[in-house]
Design a protein around this motif. Structure first.
Motif, PDB file in Angstrom:
ATOM      1  N   ALA A 115      -6.950 -26.244  28.196  1.00 34.34           N
ATOM      2  CA  ALA A 115      -7.755 -27.224  27.035  1.00 34.34           C
ATOM      3  C   ALA A 115      -9.121 -27.155  27.180  1.00 34.34           C
ATOM      4  CB  ALA A 115      -6.976 -28.575  27.461  1.00 34.34           C
ATOM      5  N   SER A 116      -9.571 -27.332  28.501  1.00 42.90           N
ATOM      6  CA  SER A 116     -11.059 -27.238  28.532  1.00 42.90           C
ATOM      7  C   SER A 116     -11.580 -25.787  28.153  1.00 42.90           C
ATOM      8  CB  SER A 116     -11.362 -27.680  29.951  1.00 42.90           C
ATOM      9  OG  SER A 116     -11.138 -28.777  30.302  1.00 42.90           O
ATOM     10  N   SER A 117     -10.858 -24.651  28.563  1.00 41.31           N
ATOM     11  CA  SER A 117     -11.380 -23.544  27.993  1.00 41.31           C
ATOM     12  C   SER A 117     -11.251 -23.335  26.497  1.00 41.31           C
ATOM     13  CB  SER A 117     -10.358 -22.406  28.575  1.00 41.31           C
ATOM     14  OG  SER A 117     -10.413 -22.417  30.143  1.00 41.31           O
ATOM     15  N   GLY A 118     -10.257 -23.989  25.967  1.00 42.66           N
ATOM     16  CA  GLY A 118     -10.244 -24.171  24.578  1.00 42.66           C
ATOM     17  C   GLY A 118     -11.328 -24.790  23.864  1.00 42.66           C
ATOM     18  N   GLY A 119     -11.955 -25.778  24.444  1.00 45.26           N
ATOM     19  CA  GLY A 119     -13.169 -26.433  23.873  1.00 45.26           C
ATOM     20  C   GLY A 119     -14.392 -25.600  24.077  1.00 45.26           C
ATOM     21  N   VAL A 120     -14.496 -24.794  25.252  1.00 46.54           N
ATOM     22  CA  VAL A 120     -15.619 -23.371  25.354  1.00 46.54           C
ATOM     23  C   VAL A 120     -15.567 -22.625  24.293  1.00 46.54           C
ATOM     24  CG1 VAL A 120     -16.455 -21.930  26.830  1.00 46.54           C
ATOM     25  CG2 VAL A 120     -15.789 -23.915  27.923  1.00 46.54           C
ATOM     26  N   ILE A 121     -14.243 -22.295  24.045  1.00 45.44           N
ATOM     27  CA  ILE A 121     -13.908 -21.046  23.046  1.00 45.44           C
ATOM     28  C   ILE A 121     -14.190 -21.498  21.730  1.00 45.44           C
ATOM     29  CG2 ILE A 121     -12.064 -19.629  22.007  1.00 45.44           C
ATOM     30  CD1 ILE A 121     -10.991 -19.373  24.663  1.00 45.44           C
ATOM     31  N   CYS A 122     -14.020 -22.827  21.216  1.00 46.49           N
ATOM     32  CA  CYS A 122     -13.974 -23.529  19.917  1.00 46.49           C
ATOM     33  C   CYS A 122     -15.538 -23.478  19.763  1.00 46.49           C
ATOM     34  CB  CYS A 122     -13.320 -24.765  19.916  1.00 46.49           C
ATOM     35  SG  CYS A 122     -13.721 -25.767  18.417  1.00 46.49           S
ATOM     36  N   PHE A 123     -16.400 -24.052  20.655  1.00 42.16           N
ATOM     37  CA  PHE A 123     -17.882 -23.925  20.586  1.00 42.16           C
ATOM     38  C   PHE A 123     -18.491 -22.782  20.653  1.00 42.16           C
ATOM     39  CE2 PHE A 123     -22.187 -24.286  22.165  1.00 42.16           C
ATOM     40  CZ  PHE A 123     -22.734 -25.414  21.749  1.00 42.16           C
ATOM     41  N   THR A 124     -17.856 -21.779  21.093  1.00 41.12           N
ATOM     42  CA  THR A 124     -18.441 -20.485  20.989  1.00 41.12           C
ATOM     43  C   THR A 124     -18.246 -19.948  19.751  1.00 41.12           C
ATOM     44  OG1 THR A 124     -17.876 -20.091  23.427  1.00 41.12           O
ATOM     45  CG2 THR A 124     -18.204 -18.168  21.961  1.00 41.12           C
ATOM     46  N   ASP A 125     -16.886 -19.677  19.110  1.00 34.73           N
ATOM     47  CA  ASP A 125     -16.913 -18.968  18.019  1.00 34.73           C
ATOM     48  C   ASP A 125     -15.507 -19.452  17.242  1.00 34.73           C
ATOM     49  OD1 ASP A 125     -17.730 -16.435  16.313  1.00 34.73           O
ATOM     50  OD2 ASP A 125     -15.487 -16.347  16.210  1.00 34.73           O
ATOM     51  N   PRO A 126     -15.810 -19.953  15.819  1.00 37.98           N
ATOM     52  CA  PRO A 126     -14.317 -20.454  15.150  1.00 37.98           C
ATOM     53  C   PRO A 126     -13.277 -19.496  15.155  1.00 37.98           C
ATOM     54  CG  PRO A 126     -16.412 -20.028  13.544  1.00 37.98           C
ATOM     55  CD  PRO A 126     -16.971 -20.040  15.281  1.00 37.98           C
ATOM     56  N   LYS A 127     -13.572 -18.321  14.806  1.00 35.73           N
ATOM     57  CA  LYS A 127     -12.671 -17.215  14.569  1.00 35.73           C
ATOM     58  C   LYS A 127     -11.806 -16.789  15.990  1.00 35.73           C
ATOM     59  CE  LYS A 127     -14.882 -15.008  10.477  1.00 35.73           C
ATOM     60  NZ  LYS A 127     -15.453 -13.920   9.968  1.00 35.73           N
ATOM     61  N   PHE A 128     -12.890 -16.821  16.885  1.00 35.60           N
ATOM     62  CA  PHE A 128     -12.230 -16.394  18.382  1.00 35.60           C
ATOM     63  C   PHE A 128     -11.274 -17.710  18.530  1.00 35.60           C
ATOM     64  CE2 PHE A 128     -13.528 -16.002  23.263  1.00 35.60           C
ATOM     65  CZ  PHE A 128     -12.384 -15.404  23.398  1.00 35.60           C
ATOM     66  N   PHE A 129     -11.607 -18.932  18.575  1.00 38.59           N
ATOM     67  CA  PHE A 129     -10.811 -20.082  18.511  1.00 38.59           C
ATOM     68  C   PHE A 129      -9.527 -19.882  18.098  1.00 38.59           C
ATOM     69  CE2 PHE A 129      -9.598 -24.552  17.802  1.00 38.59           C
ATOM     70  CZ  PHE A 129      -9.338 -25.074  19.074  1.00 38.59           C
ATOM     71  N   LEU A 130      -9.413 -19.601  16.767  1.00 42.25           N
ATOM     72  CA  LEU A 130      -8.336 -19.451  15.774  1.00 42.25           C
ATOM     73  C   LEU A 130      -7.287 -18.423  16.364  1.00 42.25           C
ATOM     74  CD1 LEU A 130      -6.762 -20.535  13.423  1.00 42.25           C
ATOM     75  CD2 LEU A 130      -8.105 -18.822  12.091  1.00 42.25           C
ATOM     76  N   LEU A 131      -8.081 -17.299  17.030  1.00 45.30           N
ATOM     77  CA  LEU A 131      -7.264 -16.125  17.437  1.00 45.30           C
ATOM     78  C   LEU A 131      -6.280 -16.716  18.739  1.00 45.30           C
ATOM     79  CD1 LEU A 131      -6.244 -13.161  17.629  1.00 45.30           C
ATOM     80  CD2 LEU A 131      -8.349 -12.946  18.733  1.00 45.30           C
ATOM     81  N   VAL A 132      -7.250 -17.372  19.552  1.00 46.81           N
ATOM     82  CA  VAL A 132      -6.525 -17.808  20.868  1.00 46.81           C
ATOM     83  C   VAL A 132      -5.656 -18.831  20.612  1.00 46.81           C
ATOM     84  CG1 VAL A 132      -7.187 -19.152  22.957  1.00 46.81           C
ATOM     85  CG2 VAL A 132      -8.706 -17.225  22.006  1.00 46.81           C
ATOM     86  N   LEU A 133      -5.792 -19.787  19.701  1.00 48.33           N
ATOM     87  CA  LEU A 133      -4.959 -20.653  19.338  1.00 48.33           C
ATOM     88  C   LEU A 133      -3.657 -20.079  18.808  1.00 48.33           C
ATOM     89  CD1 LEU A 133      -5.274 -23.918  19.466  1.00 48.33           C
ATOM     90  CD2 LEU A 133      -5.667 -24.061  17.160  1.00 48.33           C
ATOM     91  N   VAL A 134      -3.736 -19.449  17.815  1.00 48.08           N
ATOM     92  CA  VAL A 134      -2.497 -18.738  17.244  1.00 48.08           C
ATOM     93  C   VAL A 134      -1.685 -18.018  18.525  1.00 48.08           C
ATOM     94  CG1 VAL A 134      -1.801 -17.089  15.484  1.00 48.08           C
ATOM     95  CG2 VAL A 134      -3.402 -18.750  14.948  1.00 48.08           C
TER      96      VAL A 134
END
Length: 221
Positions: free
Chosen positions: A113-132
């Motif tokens: 979850a904390s890594s998810g926060g880092v990814i979300c802050f980094t780039d929205p498309k990257f976050f969406l890819l990882v989330l999906v």
């Protein structure tokens, strides 16, 4: 710049070390370390205490990475050549703090979850890819751990793509720029973060290989 790196790492660690799952469990009069897998992450909170506790733990773990990233971005993010480096050091600190919280005798969760926060802050498309990918694989297979492991691999693949192609990324208002001379350092941090996620799932990997891993919400085959 060395001092800046240290400040970012410490700032991330201080926020990341807040034991969200432990504190949420205390609201229920429970100690999450003695329940289920003994892990203080959101998956164990969900399985042991229910959806509300799981959601609260996930949100806390997610935002305790976002907050220090915002702070260090405000303090040190003006320079284009080191902006992404600032993000990576702060993010690494947050994940390390979560995984090895001094408040829990240097134990903690698995950092997803904390890594998810880092990814979300980094780039929205990257976050969406990882989330999906995470929820898609977890949903199809029934194993949250498998989705988390896949997310760790995707994290490295995307980092390599960014570094090797020089593609631009980040939020429109905060592009994650960096001088190419920092590329090796960024990749080392990325491999450390992904490696931590994999190592923290060592027991899950063994159970997956043995066919004894618990499925989502403890439902077994």
């Amino acid at each position: 710049m060395i001092i800046t790196r240290i400040i970012c790492l410490i700032t991330g660690f201080v926020f990341g070390s807040i034991p969200t799952g432990f504190l949420v469990a205390r609201l229920y009069g429970q100690d999450l370390r003695t329940m289920g897998s003994g892990n203080t992450g959101s998956t164990n909170a969900l399985r042991s205490l229910g959806k509300k506790a799981g959601a609260m733990t996930f949100a806390g773990d997610f935002f305790k990475a976002i907050i220090p990233l915002i702070i260090t971005a405000r303090l040190f993010g003006a320079a284009d050549e080191t902006r992404y480096l600032i993000t990576m050091y702060t993010g690494l600190g947050a994940v390390l703090g979560h995984d090895f919280s001094p408040w829990l005798h240097f134990k903690g969760g698995k950092g997803i979850a904390s890594s998810g926060g880092v990814i979300c802050f980094t780039d929205p498309k990257f976050f969406l890819l990882v989330l999906v990918s995470l929820f898609g694989i977890a949903g199809v297979s029934g194993y949250v751990s498998l989705g988390s492991l896949a997310a760790a691999v995707i994290y490295i693949v995307v980092q390599l793509y960014w570094i090797m192609t020089g593609a631009s990324f980040g939020w429109g208002s905060y592009p994650q720029t960096f001088d190419p001379k920092y590329a090796p350092e960024i990749l080392v941090i990325a491999f450390i973060m992904a490696g931590l996620a994999i190592v923290r799932h060592k027991a899950n990997i063994k159970r997956l290989l043995n066919g004894t891993e618990n499925k989502f919400l403890n439902k077994k085959k």
